[in-house]
Design an enzyme around this catalytic site. Sequence first.
Site, PDB file in Angstrom:
ATOM      1  CD  GLU A   1      -1.807   2.225   1.961  1.00  0.00           C
ATOM      2  OE1 GLU A   1      -1.316   3.217   1.372  1.00  0.00           O
ATOM      3  OE2 GLU A   1      -2.079   2.205   3.162  1.00  0.00           O
TER       4      GLU A   1
ATOM      5  CB  CYS B   1      -2.207   6.547   3.002  1.00  0.00           C
ATOM      6  SG  CYS B   1      -3.405   5.523   3.874  1.00  0.00           S
TER       7      CYS B   1
END
Length: 523
Positions: free
Chosen positions: A241, A278
């Site tokens: 990720e 994020c």
Amino acid sequence: MTAADTAVRNSAAGAATGPDQLNAAVEEAQDAFEQGRTADPATRAGWLEAIAAGLEQDTAALVEIAVRETHLGAPRLEGELKRTVFQLRLFAAEILQGEHFDATIDHADPSWGMGPRPDLRRYNVPLGVVGVFGASNFPFAFSVMGGDSASALAAGCAVVHKAHDGHRELAVRTAQTVPAARDAAGAPSGLFALVTGRQAAEALVDHPLVKAIGFTGSTAGGRALLNRAAARPEPIPFFGELGGINAVFVTRSAWAARREEILTGYAGSFTLGMGQFCTKPGLLFVPAGTPAGTSQGMAAAENAEVRSILAAALADFTPAQLLSDRLHQGYADAVRRLQDTTGVELLVEGDFAAAPAPTVLHTTADAVRRNPEILRQEMFGPASLVVEYGDESELAGLAALLEGQLTTTLQAEEDDDVAELAARLTEISGRVLWNGWPTGVTVSYAQHHGGPYPATTSATTSVGTAAIRRFLRPVAYQSFPAARLPEPLRDGNPWKVPQRVDGVWHRPSAARQQDAFNREGEL
């Protein structure tokens, strides 16, 4: 003393994990995997619950260390630890349901349409030892016992975790808490281990007993590890990720009806956690104040109004230090680089103090069409970019200039025609929001935290119960004797898991599942 215990002890003393220690920790993890791979769901759920309870009991010490190492406040860290404990318990409940096995039984059928069919039975088995790399920005939720570690353990794998240098003391303390809870629950020794240092990180990816990697971090770091995992003699899955820009698109009618509300929500979202999420919205596409179809930029009056609304929304913002000096320098460099790009201007001036004030930059649709790289510059910190468009017909094309995103958002009214844009957003992102903000990723059944590269390196999610399936693979058994079949594939279904038998799903009642679980002991 196990190799895992030795590695933790050495890490506590400030020493990096050496090659021999890394090898011993992985070999112990493999042994633990082999001992625990056939544990029934209730037993494995008990191991997860024990870890959750251990973290819960050590909350005060863990949070105190995390505050000191990360500059994040105690309320935020307490909430994050609570999320981590909840996640472990949710995964425990999920594996009790048994759906992750995907147990499928096709009985022998001599009259099967394409010819006689043998007895075939398939279910998912754990991959083996998983290497996990923790993130700096979520020292609990995406770190030592965060989503990757929890989902790998739930799947039946063993975990060797590479600690993040940004919170090394916290990683060590967590790694001391987890084995104690594991041992108390009777889980195999070596099921979880912690290693530190770059050399150990590289050796972890290379080790032949490691069968998958979970990673949360930068695009550059993730890509380097992805390439390394693919270059092995036996390439392995790399579940990375890597973040994203998380574009938000505002229609003209929504802008006219809710401009102040939208700008206020945007300001709160891109500064949440000092912009170190994020899912931070790094791009906000808004309509120009000039007539549709032109691209002259904001009219002076509208420009001033937007500045004023953003200034008011940020008035109560309290700056804090970023996670580390290295991240602070990277943030300052990224903002300066984008601000110096042709076509980009300053809308709200921030700074690069030890606790930086937010920065908002501005550009136009014409500028990004000339230079799409403007849309691909992540500023990991409290900064974002407003992009002004002339007509809504441009939006789908502008979205096509974006790289893969974790999230995209539509700020629109019910009667807006955004079908083409919404379809484009589903192509480039893993989660599409309607009139919301992307920061905040709940842990649940339908959650998807992923997206096309460079948001992630796979088509899977790193958050939610579906994350467990990353660390499983299917195996089919053909014409096996009944007594030699794994429990989920037996006709008697001793584990009481869902089974698809000859094309029809059979699901044990909740009462039967709970009864089976109660016989093993309550969580």
